[in-house]
Design a protein around this motif. Structure first.
Motif, PDB file in Angstrom:
ATOM      1  N   ARG A  11      29.711  76.368  81.069  1.00  0.00           N
ATOM      2  CA  ARG A  11      29.342  74.987  80.818  1.00  0.00           C
ATOM      3  C   ARG A  11      30.256  74.382  79.774  1.00  0.00           C
ATOM      4  NH1 ARG A  11      23.441  74.992  78.857  1.00  0.00           N
ATOM      5  NH2 ARG A  11      24.280  76.729  77.680  1.00  0.00           N
ATOM      6  N   ARG A  12      30.545  73.095  79.902  1.00  0.00           N
ATOM      7  CA  ARG A  12      31.356  72.401  78.900  1.00  0.00           C
ATOM      8  C   ARG A  12      30.641  72.336  77.562  1.00  0.00           C
ATOM      9  NH1 ARG A  12      36.603  72.411  79.788  1.00  0.00           N
ATOM     10  NH2 ARG A  12      37.011  72.081  81.989  1.00  0.00           N
ATOM     11  N   ALA A  13      29.332  72.189  77.578  1.00  0.00           N
ATOM     12  CA  ALA A  13      28.572  72.154  76.326  1.00  0.00           C
ATOM     13  C   ALA A  13      27.963  73.521  76.086  1.00  0.00           C
ATOM     14  CB  ALA A  13      27.468  71.100  76.392  1.00  0.00           C
ATOM     15  N   VAL A  14      28.243  74.100  74.925  1.00  0.00           N
ATOM     16  CA  VAL A  14      27.725  75.432  74.641  1.00  0.00           C
ATOM     17  C   VAL A  14      26.400  75.372  73.884  1.00  0.00           C
ATOM     18  CG1 VAL A  14      30.012  76.474  74.678  1.00  0.00           C
ATOM     19  CG2 VAL A  14      29.118  75.591  72.531  1.00  0.00           C
ATOM     20  N   ARG A  15      25.956  74.206  73.513  1.00  0.00           N
ATOM     21  CA  ARG A  15      24.623  74.056  72.938  1.00  0.00           C
ATOM     22  C   ARG A  15      24.222  72.589  73.043  1.00  0.00           C
ATOM     23  NH1 ARG A  15      23.977  71.279  68.448  1.00  0.00           N
ATOM     24  NH2 ARG A  15      25.877  70.649  67.390  1.00  0.00           N
ATOM     25  N   SER A  16      22.937  72.296  72.937  1.00  0.00           N
ATOM     26  CA  SER A  16      22.477  70.919  72.916  1.00  0.00           C
ATOM     27  C   SER A  16      22.497  70.419  71.483  1.00  0.00           C
ATOM     28  CB  SER A  16      21.052  70.824  73.481  1.00  0.00           C
ATOM     29  OG  SER A  16      20.164  71.612  72.720  1.00  0.00           O
ATOM     30  N   ARG A  17      22.859  69.159  71.310  1.00  0.00           N
ATOM     31  CA  ARG A  17      22.974  68.598  69.968  1.00  0.00           C
ATOM     32  C   ARG A  17      21.638  67.998  69.552  1.00  0.00           C
ATOM     33  NH1 ARG A  17      24.635  63.559  67.595  1.00  0.00           N
ATOM     34  NH2 ARG A  17      25.529  63.938  65.531  1.00  0.00           N
ATOM     35  N   ARG A  18      20.910  68.694  68.690  1.00  0.00           N
ATOM     36  CA  ARG A  18      19.619  68.194  68.213  1.00  0.00           C
ATOM     37  C   ARG A  18      19.647  67.899  66.727  1.00  0.00           C
ATOM     38  NH1 ARG A  18      15.692  72.554  71.396  1.00  0.00           N
ATOM     39  NH2 ARG A  18      16.206  71.853  73.510  1.00  0.00           N
ATOM     40  N   THR A  19      20.344  68.718  65.970  1.00  0.00           N
ATOM     41  CA  THR A  19      20.432  68.508  64.528  1.00  0.00           C
ATOM     42  C   THR A  19      21.869  68.664  64.095  1.00  0.00           C
ATOM     43  OG1 THR A  19      20.013  70.865  64.097  1.00  0.00           O
ATOM     44  CG2 THR A  19      18.097  69.391  64.134  1.00  0.00           C
ATOM     45  N   ALA A  20      22.213  68.057  62.967  1.00  0.00           N
ATOM     46  CA  ALA A  20      23.555  68.196  62.422  1.00  0.00           C
ATOM     47  C   ALA A  20      23.763  69.641  61.990  1.00  0.00           C
ATOM     48  CB  ALA A  20      23.736  67.259  61.229  1.00  0.00           C
ATOM     49  N   VAL A  21      24.909  70.204  62.349  1.00  0.00           N
ATOM     50  CA  VAL A  21      25.172  71.617  62.092  1.00  0.00           C
ATOM     51  C   VAL A  21      25.966  71.785  60.800  1.00  0.00           C
ATOM     52  CG1 VAL A  21      25.132  72.226  64.531  1.00  0.00           C
ATOM     53  CG2 VAL A  21      27.305  71.577  63.473  1.00  0.00           C
ATOM     54  N   ASP A  22      25.697  72.896  60.096  1.00  0.00           N
ATOM     55  CA  ASP A  22      26.503  73.278  58.935  1.00  0.00           C
ATOM     56  C   ASP A  22      27.726  74.027  59.450  1.00  0.00           C
ATOM     57  OD1 ASP A  22      24.550  72.206  57.302  1.00  0.00           O
ATOM     58  OD2 ASP A  22      23.521  74.125  57.021  1.00  0.00           O
ATOM     59  N   VAL A  23      28.899  73.688  58.908  1.00  0.00           N
ATOM     60  CA  VAL A  23      30.160  74.227  59.425  1.00  0.00           C
ATOM     61  C   VAL A  23      30.972  74.843  58.293  1.00  0.00           C
ATOM     62  CG1 VAL A  23      32.314  73.700  60.625  1.00  0.00           C
ATOM     63  CG2 VAL A  23      30.223  72.455  61.226  1.00  0.00           C
ATOM     64  N   ALA A  24      31.521  76.016  58.553  1.00  0.00           N
ATOM     65  CA  ALA A  24      32.451  76.659  57.628  1.00  0.00           C
ATOM     66  C   ALA A  24      33.854  76.623  58.228  1.00  0.00           C
ATOM     67  CB  ALA A  24      32.042  78.104  57.353  1.00  0.00           C
ATOM     68  N   VAL A  25      34.838  76.278  57.407  1.00  0.00           N
ATOM     69  CA  VAL A  25      36.243  76.347  57.811  1.00  0.00           C
ATOM     70  C   VAL A  25      36.848  77.548  57.105  1.00  0.00           C
ATOM     71  CG1 VAL A  25      38.489  75.203  57.810  1.00  0.00           C
ATOM     72  CG2 VAL A  25      36.395  73.874  58.178  1.00  0.00           C
ATOM     73  N   VAL A  26      37.296  78.518  57.879  1.00  0.00           N
ATOM     74  CA  VAL A  26      37.831  79.760  57.330  1.00  0.00           C
ATOM     75  C   VAL A  26      39.342  79.642  57.182  1.00  0.00           C
ATOM     76  CG1 VAL A  26      38.048  82.249  57.626  1.00  0.00           C
ATOM     77  CG2 VAL A  26      35.997  81.060  58.451  1.00  0.00           C
ATOM     78  N   GLY A  79      26.485  61.637  58.945  1.00  0.00           N
ATOM     79  CA  GLY A  79      25.356  62.366  59.507  1.00  0.00           C
ATOM     80  C   GLY A  79      25.654  63.123  60.785  1.00  0.00           C
ATOM     81  N   GLU A  80      26.936  63.210  61.173  1.00  0.00           N
ATOM     82  CA  GLU A  80      27.271  63.914  62.408  1.00  0.00           C
ATOM     83  C   GLU A  80      27.363  65.421  62.186  1.00  0.00           C
ATOM     84  OE1 GLU A  80      30.865  62.244  63.978  1.00  0.00           O
ATOM     85  OE2 GLU A  80      30.298  60.211  63.339  1.00  0.00           O
ATOM     86  N   ILE A  81      27.631  65.828  60.957  1.00  0.00           N
ATOM     87  CA  ILE A  81      27.783  67.225  60.561  1.00  0.00           C
ATOM     88  C   ILE A  81      26.931  67.442  59.316  1.00  0.00           C
ATOM     89  CG2 ILE A  81      29.429  68.946  59.640  1.00  0.00           C
ATOM     90  CD1 ILE A  81      29.847  68.518  62.569  1.00  0.00           C
TER      91      ILE A  81
END
Length: 373
Positions: free
Chosen positions: A9-24, A45-47
Motif C-alpha cells: 500500500r502507498r500509505a503505511v499507516r492512517s494519519r490520526r495524530t501528529a507523530v513524534d519524529v527522530a532524525v538520526v 501541528g502536522e508533526i
C-alpha cells in the motif's frame, strides 16, 4: 537488484495524530534541511516532537537533542518513545569521503544504515524513512523520462558512492522481511543541491568544460535539500511508502546547461571517456569509478508522482537549483570529481578531455617529487 515484487500500500499507516519524529545523524546539509522542515511542520501541528540524534547538537532550533552515535548499537536508547524516524544515507560530503577511502567509507555507511534499521526496530519505531538517491535506478540510454518509482534498480554495485546506496537499498529490502513491524520507506531524490552539498554531481560543474558523450542524450534533474526536507515531512505525516521519488519538475538538456552556465562542452566517445576515466581511477588519480560517467551521459529523471498526489510541489525548479549549485561551487575547480588548486586547474587548458590527461601528468609529477595527492 529490483524493487520488492510484492505490492504494498502507498500509505503505511492512517494519519490520526501528529507523530513524534527522530532524525538520526543531523550534521549534514540534507539532514539539517529535514530537521528544519519538520520543525516548521510541528509549528503547524502536522508533526509532533522533533528529535535530533547525533554526536553533536545541530544548529537547528526547536528540536529535542539526544546524544548518540548513529553507528553505535546504543542508538536504540535514543530512539525510544518516537513513532517515526528519518535517516539520510546519501552522502553530501565528498571531501570527507575521499579522506576515508572507499573501503572505510563503505564499511562505515553500511554499519550506520544497519544500526539505524536494527535500532529503530528494537526501539519500537513504527515508520523509518531512509533517504538514498535516484542514482540507484541507474543511468541507461533506454531509461524512460521520467522513471517510475517501482522501476528496477540497475546501478552498478561497484566501489563508488552509488554502490553504497545500492547496498543500503539491499539492507532495506532484507529488513522489510526481518522486521515486519517496521515500515521502511526509501526516499530517492534527484541530484541534491544546497549550501554545503559536495558530491560527484556538483563537482562535474567545477570542470573547465562540460564533458559530454557523443550520441548520448543527457537529462539533468536536481533536488534542493529544502524540497527533500518538505517531501520527508509529507512521507512521515501521511505514512507513504514503500518508495517515494522526489525532484524538481522536468529536466534540463545539455543545451540548457550550456546556456545557463555559460560553459562550453567537450565531446568524447563513450569508449574514450570510459577508458581514460578507468585508467586514471585505477591509479588513484580520479576518485569516482568510470561507471559514474553514465550519470553524465544518460537520463535518470524521476517523477515525484506519489508526493504530487498528496498535494506536494517543489519550491525550486531545475534552473534555480542549477543556480544554487553554481553559487556553492564558486571558486572551486575540479576534473572528474578530483578537486584541483587554481594552478592545476589552469593546466587543464583547453578542455575537460585535456584536463583528464593533464591531471594524470600533474599527479605523476607530484609523486616523483614526493608530494601527496
Amino acid at each position: 537488484m529490483s524493487s520488492p515484487a510484492s505490492p504494498q500500500r502507498r500509505a503505511v499507516r492512517s494519519r490520526r495524530t501528529a507523530v513524534d519524529v527522530a532524525v538520526v545523524g543531523a550534521g549534514d546539509p540534507a539532514s539539517r534541511a529535514v530537521l528544519r522542515a519538520l520543525v516548521t511542520a510541528a509549528a503547524h501541528g502536522e508533526i509532533g516532537r522533533v528529535v535530533a540524534v547525533d554526536v553533536d547538537r545541530p544548529p537547528v532550533g526547536g528540536v529535542e537533542f539526544r546524544l548518540a552515535d548513529p553507528g553505535d548499537p546504543h542508538l536504540v536508547d535514543a530512539l525510544r518513545g518516537v513513532h517515526s524516524a528519518a535517516y539520510v544515507a546519501a552522502s553530501t560530503d565528498l571531501a570527507a569521503d575521499l579522506v576515508l577511502g572507499a573501503r572505510v567509507r563503505r564499511e562505515r555507511n553500511l554499519r550506520r544504515a544497519q544500526t539505524v534499521i536494527t535500532a529503530a526496530a528494537a526501539a519500537g519505531v513504527r515508520h523509518l524513512v531512509v533517504v538514498t538517491g535516484a542514482q540507484v535506478y541507474g543511468a541507461q540510454p533506454g531509461n524512460p523520462v521520467p522513471l517510475d518509482e517501482d522501476a528496477p534498480l540497475q546501478a552498478p554495485s561497484d566501489e563508488g558512492q552509488v554502490g553504497d546506496l545500492m547496498d543500503v537499498e539491499q539492507l532495506i529490502a532484507v529488513a522489510r522481511d526481518v522486521h515486519p513491524g517496521l515500515a521502511i520507506t526509501a526516499v530517492r531524490p534527484a541530484a541534491l543541491v544546497g549550501e554545503g552539498v559536495d558530491t560527484v554531481t556538483t563537482r562535474h560543474f567545477e570542470a573547465p568544460r562540460l564533458l559530454t558523450v557523443r550520441g548520448a542524450a543527457s537529462a539533468w534533474q536536481f533536488c534542493h535539500v529544502d524540497d527533500l526536507g518538505s517531501s520527508v515531512v509529507v512521507v512521515l505525516a501521511r505514512g507513504l511508502g514503500p518508495v517515494v521519488t522526489v525532484g524538481s519538475e522536468g529536466h534540463l538538456g545539455q543545451s540548457d546547461l550550456e546556456r545557463l552556465t555559460g560553459m562550453r562542452r567537450v565531446e568524447l566517445s563513450m569508449g574514450a571517456a570510459l577508458g581514460t576515466a578507468d585508467r586514471l581511477h585505477r591509479v588513484g588519480v580520479l576518485p569516482a569509478p568510470a561507471s559514474d560517467l553514465a550519470f553524465v551521459a544518460f537520463p535518470w529523471v524521476v517523477s515525484s508522482r506519489t508526493l504530487r498526489e498528496q498535494g506536494w510541489a517543489p519550491a525550486y525548479d531545475n534552473e534555480t537549483c542549477l543556480g544554487v549549485l553554481l553559487d556553492t561551487i564558486r571558486g572551486s575547480h575540479a576534473v572528474a570529481a578530483r578537486r584541483l588548486d587554481r594552478k592545476d586547474a589552469a593546466l587543464g587548458a583547453a578542455s575537460a578531455a585535456v584536463a583528464l590527461v593533464g591531471t594524470a601528468a600533474i599527479m605523476r609529477r607530484r609523486r616523483r617529487k614526493g608530494g601527496t595527492l
